[in-house]
Design an enzyme around this catalytic site. Structure first.
Site, short mmCIF file in Angstrom:
data_model
loop_
_atom_site.label_atom_id
_atom_site.label_comp_id
_atom_site.label_asym_id
_atom_site.label_seq_id
_atom_site.Cartn_x
_atom_site.Cartn_y
_atom_site.Cartn_z
N VAL A 59 0.90 -1.15 0.07
CA VAL A 59 -0.01 -0.06 -0.01
C VAL A 59 0.82 1.31 0.11
O VAL A 59 0.62 2.29 -0.67
CB VAL A 59 -0.88 -0.02 1.31
CG1 VAL A 59 -1.83 1.38 1.31
CG2 VAL A 59 -1.91 -1.10 0.93
N GLU A 60 1.98 1.39 0.88
CA GLU A 60 2.70 2.46 0.85
C GLU A 60 3.66 2.64 -0.27
O GLU A 60 3.57 3.85 -0.77
CB GLU A 60 3.76 2.15 2.10
CG GLU A 60 3.08 2.39 3.42
CD GLU A 60 2.58 3.73 3.78
OE1 GLU A 60 2.69 4.65 3.22
OE2 GLU A 60 1.97 3.77 5.00
#
Length: 186
Positions: A59-60
């Site tokens: 996600v990051e």
């Protein structure tokens, strides 16, 4: 002869395609995990689920190193410099520097996983609260839970008052679920 080839090739192609589809191994191409060894090592060191670490990284930064966000978060796990400095001091990890955290995935994963361990200790293994705290900070999450704004459950994730954090938690959960389906073990 040409029609016979078409009648043979098309079903054969569909059969191969179906075999690939039903073989779960192909899903690893759709949901790859980078830096498996580094994640596995830090997961064992800090007793954190490796799929959680991988989901957060996905996600990051989608496993792309040397990233710096518009707000200054560094590296593959997007650690804020103040949080990274605090983790280095608290975790007694002086060999880690902000420059190394930004550019070295193994250092970033070590500091990020240490921080996940710290959040896990703070939130009594409430994985959703840990995810939210990783994004919004533990003070915000404690406040939401104390005031009853959010109870820390998946059923009420829509009650997280910061849209970015709400979406972040939903995305981490999504990738966590996909990774645990695709990979039997880490």
């Amino acid at each position: 002869m040409r029609t016979l080839k078409k009648r043979f090739v098309l079903p054969l192609f569909l059969l191969v395609l179906a075999a690939l589809f039903f073989n779960s191994g192909w899903m690893a191409w759709v949901y790859p995990i980078g830096y498996k060894e580094e994640i596995r090592e830090q997961s064992k060191s800090y007793d954190i689920d490796p799929f959680l670490i991988a989901s957060i990284i996905r996600v990051e930064t989608n496993f792309k190193p040397s990233k710096e966000s518009r707000v200054g978060a560094l590296g593959i796990m997007q650690l804020m410099p103040d949080t990274a400095d605090w983790a280095i001091e608290q975790g007694k990890l002086p060999e880690a520097t902000l420059e190394r955290i930004k550019h070295e995935p193994d250092t970033n994963i070590r500091i990020g996983t240490w921080y996940l361990r710290n959040l896990t200790d703070q939130f009594g293994d409430n994985r959703l609260a840990v995810m939210a705290a990783y994004n919004a900070g533990p003070g915000n999450v404690r406040k939401w839970m104390k005031e009853g704004t959010w109870d820390g459950t998946l059923e009420n994730v829509r009650d997280i008052p910061i849209g970015e954090t709400r979406h972040y938690v939903q995305r981490v959960i999504y990738y966590y679920n996909q990774y645990t389906k695709v990979y039997e073990t880490f």
